[in-house]
Motif scaffolding. Structure first.
Motif, PDB file in Angstrom:
ATOM      1  N   GLY A   1       0.813  -1.212   0.000  1.00  0.00           N
ATOM      2  CA  GLY A   1       0.000   0.000   0.000  1.00  0.00           C
ATOM      3  C   GLY A   1       0.844   1.258   0.000  1.00  0.00           C
ATOM      4  N   TYR A   2       1.897   1.264   0.812  1.00  0.00           N
ATOM      5  CA  TYR A   2       2.779   2.440   0.863  1.00  0.00           C
ATOM      6  C   TYR A   2       3.489   2.645  -0.468  1.00  0.00           C
ATOM      7  N   ASP A   3       3.953   1.539  -1.060  1.00  0.00           N
ATOM      8  CA  ASP A   3       4.655   1.646  -2.345  1.00  0.00           C
ATOM      9  C   ASP A   3       3.730   2.220  -3.414  1.00  0.00           C
ATOM     10  N   TYR A   4       2.489   1.774  -3.421  1.00  0.00           N
ATOM     11  CA  TYR A   4       1.528   2.308  -4.386  1.00  0.00           C
ATOM     12  C   TYR A   4       1.267   3.785  -4.132  1.00  0.00           C
ATOM     13  N   TRP A   5       1.081   4.139  -2.854  1.00  0.00           N
ATOM     14  CA  TRP A   5       0.824   5.539  -2.497  1.00  0.00           C
ATOM     15  C   TRP A   5       2.013   6.417  -2.857  1.00  0.00           C
ATOM     16  N   SER A   6       3.225   5.942  -2.552  1.00  0.00           N
ATOM     17  CA  SER A   6       4.432   6.716  -2.841  1.00  0.00           C
ATOM     18  C   SER A   6       4.608   6.912  -4.345  1.00  0.00           C
ATOM     19  N   THR A   7       4.438   5.848  -5.104  1.00  0.00           N
ATOM     20  CA  THR A   7       4.583   5.937  -6.559  1.00  0.00           C
ATOM     21  C   THR A   7       3.543   6.863  -7.154  1.00  0.00           C
ATOM     22  N   SER A   8       2.314   6.777  -6.650  1.00  0.00           N
ATOM     23  CA  SER A   8       1.240   7.616  -7.157  1.00  0.00           C
ATOM     24  C   SER A   8       1.531   9.098  -6.902  1.00  0.00           C
ATOM     25  N   ARG A   9       1.981   9.416  -5.682  1.00  0.00           N
ATOM     26  CA  ARG A   9       2.298  10.806  -5.360  1.00  0.00           C
ATOM     27  C   ARG A   9       3.469  11.317  -6.188  1.00  0.00           C
ATOM     28  N   ALA A  10       4.487  10.473  -6.379  1.00  0.00           N
ATOM     29  CA  ALA A  10       5.643  10.880  -7.179  1.00  0.00           C
ATOM     30  C   ALA A  10       5.229  11.148  -8.626  1.00  0.00           C
ATOM     31  N   ASN A  11       4.355  10.297  -9.158  1.00  0.00           N
ATOM     32  CA  ASN A  11       3.881  10.497 -10.529  1.00  0.00           C
ATOM     33  C   ASN A  11       3.082  11.788 -10.662  1.00  0.00           C
ATOM     34  N   GLN A  12       2.235  12.056  -9.680  1.00  0.00           N
ATOM     35  CA  GLN A  12       1.444  13.284  -9.708  1.00  0.00           C
ATOM     36  C   GLN A  12       2.346  14.510  -9.652  1.00  0.00           C
ATOM     37  N   ALA A  13       3.353  14.460  -8.764  1.00  0.00           N
ATOM     38  CA  ALA A  13       4.271  15.589  -8.645  1.00  0.00           C
ATOM     39  C   ALA A  13       5.077  15.767  -9.926  1.00  0.00           C
ATOM     40  N   GLY A  14       5.498  14.655 -10.525  1.00  0.00           N
ATOM     41  CA  GLY A  14       6.241  14.734 -11.776  1.00  0.00           C
ATOM     42  C   GLY A  14       5.417  15.353 -12.893  1.00  0.00           C
ATOM     43  N   ASP A  15       4.159  14.971 -12.977  1.00  0.00           N
ATOM     44  CA  ASP A  15       3.271  15.548 -13.997  1.00  0.00           C
ATOM     45  C   ASP A  15       3.092  17.045 -13.762  1.00  0.00           C
ATOM     46  N   ALA A  16       2.917  17.430 -12.501  1.00  0.00           N
ATOM     47  CA  ALA A  16       2.726  18.843 -12.179  1.00  0.00           C
ATOM     48  C   ALA A  16       3.983  19.654 -12.508  1.00  0.00           C
ATOM     49  N   PHE A  17       5.152  19.071 -12.238  1.00  0.00           N
ATOM     50  CA  PHE A  17       6.404  19.763 -12.540  1.00  0.00           C
ATOM     51  C   PHE A  17       6.563  19.937 -14.047  1.00  0.00           C
ATOM     52  N   ALA A  18       6.246  18.903 -14.804  1.00  0.00           N
ATOM     53  CA  ALA A  18       6.347  18.989 -16.263  1.00  0.00           C
ATOM     54  C   ALA A  18       5.401  20.060 -16.811  1.00  0.00           C
ATOM     55  N   GLN A  19       4.204  20.148 -16.252  1.00  0.00           N
ATOM     56  CA  GLN A  19       3.251  21.165 -16.692  1.00  0.00           C
ATOM     57  C   GLN A  19       3.764  22.575 -16.386  1.00  0.00           C
ATOM     58  N   ALA A  20       4.388  22.733 -15.223  1.00  0.00           N
ATOM     59  CA  ALA A  20       4.950  24.036 -14.866  1.00  0.00           C
ATOM     60  C   ALA A  20       6.072  24.432 -15.828  1.00  0.00           C
ATOM     61  N   LEU A  21       6.893  23.462 -16.207  1.00  0.00           N
ATOM     62  CA  LEU A  21       7.964  23.740 -17.166  1.00  0.00           C
ATOM     63  C   LEU A  21       7.393  24.146 -18.525  1.00  0.00           C
ATOM     64  N   GLU A  22       6.305  23.501 -18.920  1.00  0.00           N
ATOM     65  CA  GLU A  22       5.663  23.860 -20.188  1.00  0.00           C
ATOM     66  C   GLU A  22       5.147  25.295 -20.138  1.00  0.00           C
ATOM     67  N   LEU A  23       4.552  25.675 -19.025  1.00  0.00           N
ATOM     68  CA  LEU A  23       4.070  27.045 -18.877  1.00  0.00           C
ATOM     69  C   LEU A  23       5.221  28.044 -18.980  1.00  0.00           C
ATOM     70  N   ALA A  24       6.343  27.698 -18.358  1.00  0.00           N
ATOM     71  CA  ALA A  24       7.511  28.583 -18.419  1.00  0.00           C
ATOM     72  C   ALA A  24       8.034  28.701 -19.845  1.00  0.00           C
ATOM     73  N   ASP A  25       8.093  27.571 -20.556  1.00  0.00           N
ATOM     74  CA  ASP A  25       8.574  27.576 -21.934  1.00  0.00           C
ATOM     75  C   ASP A  25       7.659  28.394 -22.837  1.00  0.00           C
ATOM     76  N   GLU A  26       6.386  28.435 -22.507  1.00  0.00           N
ATOM     77  CA  GLU A  26       5.415  29.188 -23.301  1.00  0.00           C
ATOM     78  C   GLU A  26       5.386  30.676 -22.928  1.00  0.00           C
ATOM     79  N   GLY A  27       6.219  31.064 -21.981  1.00  0.00           N
ATOM     80  CA  GLY A  27       6.276  32.464 -21.580  1.00  0.00           C
ATOM     81  C   GLY A  27       5.237  32.868 -20.557  1.00  0.00           C
ATOM     82  N   GLN A  28       4.520  31.899 -20.008  1.00  0.00           N
ATOM     83  CA  GLN A  28       3.505  32.200 -18.989  1.00  0.00           C
ATOM     84  C   GLN A  28       4.172  32.143 -17.607  1.00  0.00           C
ATOM     85  N   THR A  29       4.975  33.159 -17.342  1.00  0.00           N
ATOM     86  CA  THR A  29       5.829  33.138 -16.151  1.00  0.00           C
ATOM     87  C   THR A  29       5.032  33.091 -14.858  1.00  0.00           C
ATOM     88  N   GLU A  30       4.024  33.939 -14.735  1.00  0.00           N
ATOM     89  CA  GLU A  30       3.266  33.986 -13.480  1.00  0.00           C
ATOM     90  C   GLU A  30       2.526  32.689 -13.220  1.00  0.00           C
TER      91      GLU A  30
END
Length: 222
Positions: free
Chosen positions: A46-75
């Motif tokens: 259960g912990y391994d699933y929870w940890s992997t799920s949270r890491a994946n969510q954080a990774g997706d969110a980080f990638a989206q933030a990088l895309e926003l930065a690349d598009e010039g949407q700084t704020e």
């Protein structure tokens, strides 16, 4: 019945009696241990699933933030990164803080950028190389937007001969010293870069150019 058959039957009954006796004595304990093992295994899965799920969510969110930065949407990117700093998982809060600091510096918000880099450098759980990098990045900003003391407080420890960031750290210190009129210190630091056989060619060329500039300006003023 042969003697061998009789002996086998006696041995079998004896073993069964032993097993019954052991079960009466330790059966509850064995059940408890088995239950604990099952519970521990289930908890780990259960912990391994929870940890992997949270890491994946954080990774997706980080990638989206990088895309926003690349598009010039700084704020928008900064807002997404700030959210990751507080609610991210694993190394993503630290990565978010580093990326946010870079965006702030690019936007000319130097004090905020330095504060972000300083926060990473002060994080004792972060890898030493990441803390050194954060100190170096803050120091480079402060060459133009701070004092020599500000730069030294962050990069002086990185100038040791065995530190892989020493070349850039020495360059930052030398530029800060030259900016404040301390030609002797600036020249000494640039000479360390020039004399270091492992200094990158670009860094050495800049050090040579600056040394010539400082020496020339000194002779003209003399």
């Amino acid at each position: 019945m042969s003697d061998d058959s009789f002996i086998r039957e006696v041995n079998e009954e004896f073993r069964q009696d032993q097993m019954k006796s052991l079960w009466r004595r330790y059966g509850a304990l064995a059940v408890g241990i088995a239950a604990l093992l099952i519970l521990a295994t289930a908890s780990w899965v259960g912990y391994d699933y929870w940890s992997t799920s949270r890491a994946n969510q954080a990774g997706d969110a980080f990638a989206q933030a990088l895309e926003l930065a690349d598009e010039g949407q700084t704020e928008e990117a900064l807002a997404a990164l700030e959210e990751l700093e507080t609610s991210g998982y694993g190394d993503y809060p630290m990565l978010a803080r580093l990326r946010a600091a870079t965006l702030l510096a690019e936007a000319g918000r130097y004090e905020e950028a330095v504060a972000k880099f300083d926060a990473v450098a002060a994080n004792g759980s972060a890898p030493a190389a990441i803390r050194d990098l954060a100190n170096l990045r803050a120091g480079l900003i402060l060459v133009d937007h701070g004092s020599y003391a500000d730069v030294a407080a962050r990069v002086e420890a990185l100038t040791d001969d065995d530190n892989p960031m020493r070349h850039t750290a020495r360059e930052a210190l030398a530029l800060a010293a030259w900016k404040e009129g301390d030609r002797e210190n600036a020249l000494a630091l640039f000479e360390q870069i020039i004399d270091d056989p492992r200094a990158p060619s670009g860094t050495r060329q800049r050090a040579e150019m600056m040394s010539e500039l400082i020496a020339g300006s000194a002779s003209e003023s003399g």
